[in-house]
Design a protein around this motif. Structure first.
Motif, PDB file in Angstrom:
ATOM      1  N   LYS A 244       5.752  24.551  16.519  1.00  0.00           N
ATOM      2  CA  LYS A 244       6.167  25.840  15.969  1.00  0.00           C
ATOM      3  C   LYS A 244       5.414  26.147  14.680  1.00  0.00           C
ATOM      4  CE  LYS A 244      10.324  28.418  14.625  1.00  0.00           C
ATOM      5  NZ  LYS A 244      11.821  28.377  14.548  1.00  0.00           N
ATOM      6  N   TYR A 313       6.284  22.815  22.768  1.00  0.00           N
ATOM      7  CA  TYR A 313       7.145  23.788  22.100  1.00  0.00           C
ATOM      8  C   TYR A 313       7.181  25.069  22.927  1.00  0.00           C
ATOM      9  CZ  TYR A 313       8.914  27.289  18.898  1.00  0.00           C
ATOM     10  OH  TYR A 313       9.644  28.309  18.343  1.00  0.00           O
ATOM     11  N   VAL A 314       8.391  25.584  23.186  1.00  0.00           N
ATOM     12  CA  VAL A 314       8.577  26.808  23.979  1.00  0.00           C
ATOM     13  C   VAL A 314       9.069  27.914  23.043  1.00  0.00           C
ATOM     14  CG1 VAL A 314       9.712  27.834  25.980  1.00  0.00           C
ATOM     15  CG2 VAL A 314       9.199  25.366  25.965  1.00  0.00           C
ATOM     16  N   ALA A 316       9.645  31.017  23.553  1.00  0.00           N
ATOM     17  CA  ALA A 316      10.529  32.020  24.154  1.00  0.00           C
ATOM     18  C   ALA A 316      11.990  31.797  23.785  1.00  0.00           C
ATOM     19  CB  ALA A 316      10.360  32.017  25.678  1.00  0.00           C
ATOM     20  N   ASP A 317      12.398  30.520  23.708  1.00  0.00           N
ATOM     21  CA  ASP A 317      13.786  30.233  23.326  1.00  0.00           C
ATOM     22  C   ASP A 317      13.883  29.205  22.206  1.00  0.00           C
ATOM     23  OD1 ASP A 317      12.991  28.036  24.740  1.00  0.00           O
ATOM     24  OD2 ASP A 317      14.629  28.072  26.193  1.00  0.00           O
ATOM     25  N   ASP A 318      12.768  29.018  21.487  1.00  0.00           N
ATOM     26  CA  ASP A 318      12.742  28.104  20.337  1.00  0.00           C
ATOM     27  C   ASP A 318      13.247  26.722  20.731  1.00  0.00           C
ATOM     28  OD1 ASP A 318      12.140  27.532  17.657  1.00  0.00           O
ATOM     29  OD2 ASP A 318      14.193  27.898  17.012  1.00  0.00           O
ATOM     30  N   SER A 319      12.605  26.153  21.743  1.00  0.00           N
ATOM     31  CA  SER A 319      13.052  24.863  22.256  1.00  0.00           C
ATOM     32  C   SER A 319      11.874  23.909  22.422  1.00  0.00           C
ATOM     33  CB  SER A 319      13.760  25.035  23.603  1.00  0.00           C
ATOM     34  OG  SER A 319      12.837  25.469  24.600  1.00  0.00           O
ATOM     35  N   LYS A 331      15.230  19.424  27.808  1.00  0.00           N
ATOM     36  CA  LYS A 331      14.973  20.518  26.872  1.00  0.00           C
ATOM     37  C   LYS A 331      15.943  20.400  25.706  1.00  0.00           C
ATOM     38  CE  LYS A 331      13.711  24.761  27.935  1.00  0.00           C
ATOM     39  NZ  LYS A 331      13.671  26.197  28.330  1.00  0.00           N
ATOM     40  N   ASP A 333      17.035  21.984  21.719  1.00  0.00           N
ATOM     41  CA  ASP A 333      16.944  23.065  20.760  1.00  0.00           C
ATOM     42  C   ASP A 333      16.074  22.611  19.585  1.00  0.00           C
ATOM     43  OD1 ASP A 333      18.212  25.751  19.731  1.00  0.00           O
ATOM     44  OD2 ASP A 333      18.313  24.345  18.055  1.00  0.00           O
ATOM     45  N   TYR A 334      15.113  23.444  19.216  1.00  0.00           N
ATOM     46  CA  TYR A 334      14.193  23.053  18.148  1.00  0.00           C
ATOM     47  C   TYR A 334      14.920  22.782  16.845  1.00  0.00           C
ATOM     48  CZ  TYR A 334      10.460  23.492  14.642  1.00  0.00           C
ATOM     49  OH  TYR A 334       9.627  23.266  13.576  1.00  0.00           O
TER      50      TYR A 334
END
Length: 339
Positions: A244, A313-314, A316-319, A331, A333-334
């Motif tokens: 991120k 890092y994704v 789209a959903d901060d994961s 998966k 949560d970041y």
């Protein structure tokens, strides 16, 4: 009289000579700069050379670029790079004292006389093109296995893979770049392995498999070493990818004499700073206990119980999407690290 006429001619002659030697008001900035390639020197590997250009006028230069002509019988796009004025000034490539500009030419064919076109662009949109031959020596180092790949399906005009260059991170040497014809075109000047490698902008970042250090390679092949800003980490493993805010690094650690093997993910800055960490042992132990399970037979510090292969890092959903070879893909949560 004849004497007067002769005196007039003699007086005019210096003026005519000065006019012939000076720049015309109609000259373009490229013509006034009188760009010339005046020298070349080998780089840190056979795939890189340094060219020295002479310029009479640097003030109006916008950029310098080069193109390496494709080898006959190949189909990959010619290697081409542009150096902006900002890059030239930032790196100190321009030497004002002797009016010389030194640029690296990377992507050469090793063991070959490379045809290189150097182009200088100026503020008035004028350009100057210079042709030079750069003869690169053959490569015969530890990564020589990549000079003779086994080609199962050769690229052709009809069979284009959709890319022209590929990065190979490996357990034998520094990062290697091949073109889609199978020719080796770049190599980092470091004998260490490079399984944890990420390319961004004009830099390769490589995590050391034996020490808690990040290596930063520029495109000349040279590198600098950056230690991580935490002593508990022992080495990088597997993947290195974009996070991120920094790079997602898979790290081994040692906590009070207890090895943490392939179960820690950290986001690090390119300066070695630790931005965030996810300890999968802690995360799964807490989750299982909250659900009434006993984690003792699953989370086992000191052995490779999780074996993290990859982390992405994704946005789209901060994961975070994390692959465990031994178990599953999970998966998190970041922000919280929760599933």
């Amino acid at each position: 009289c004849m004497k007067t006429a002769l005196r007039t001619v003699l007086l005019l002659s210096p003026c005519l000579l000065l006019a012939a030697c000076s720049h015309s008001d109609d000259d373009t900035q490229a013509e006034e700069a009188r760009v010339r390639v005046v020298g070349q020197a080998p780089g840190s590997t056979p795939f890189v050379a340094n060219l020295t250009l002479s310029l009479d006028d640097f003030a109006h230069l916008s950029s310098v670029s080069y193109t390496i002509a494709a080898r006959p019988g190949t189909f990959s796009k010619p290697m081409s790079t542009t150096f902006t004025r900002a890059w030239i000034e930032r790196t100190g490539a321009w030497r004002a004292a002797d009016r010389r500009l030194v640029i690296p030419v990377f992507g050469l064919y090793a063991g070959y006389a490379n045809g290189v076109t150097v182009s200088a662009a100026f503020e008035d949109k004028s350009t100057d093109d210079e042709q030079v031959t750069v003869t690169a020596p053959a490569y015969a180092g530890p990564a020589a296995v990549y000079t003779t790949p086994e080609v199962n399906t050769a690229r052709s005009a009809a069979a284009a893979p959709g890319f022209d260059f590929m990065l190979i991170k490996n357990n034998a040497y520094a990062p290697v770049v091949l073109d889609s014809d199978g020719n080796m075109r770049w190599l980092g000047a470091d004998p260490n392995t490079s399984p944890s490698t990420w390319f961004s902008g004009d830099v390769f970042y490589v995590g050391s498999a034996t020490t808690p250090e990040l290596r930063r390679f520029d495109l000349t092949g040279s590198f600098t070493t950056i230690p991580l800003a935490a002593t508990r980490y022992t080495n990088f493993h597997h993947d290195l990818s974009a996070g991120k805010k920094g790079l997602l690094a898979e790290l081994d650690a040692n906590d009070g004499g207890v090895p943490k093997i392939e179960s820690i993910l950290a986001e690090i800055g390119t300066d070695g700073a630790i931005l965030k960490e996810w300890d999968l042992a802690h995360i799964f132990r807490a989750a299982m206990q909250a659900g009434g399970d006993d984690p003792a037979n699953f989370v086992r510090d000191g052995i490779d119980w999780f074996h993290m292969n990859s982390a992405i890092y994704v946005p789209a959903d901060d994961s975070l999407l994390i692959s465990s070879r031994e178990n599953f893909v999970v998966k998190l949560d970041y922000q919280t690290g929760k599933k």
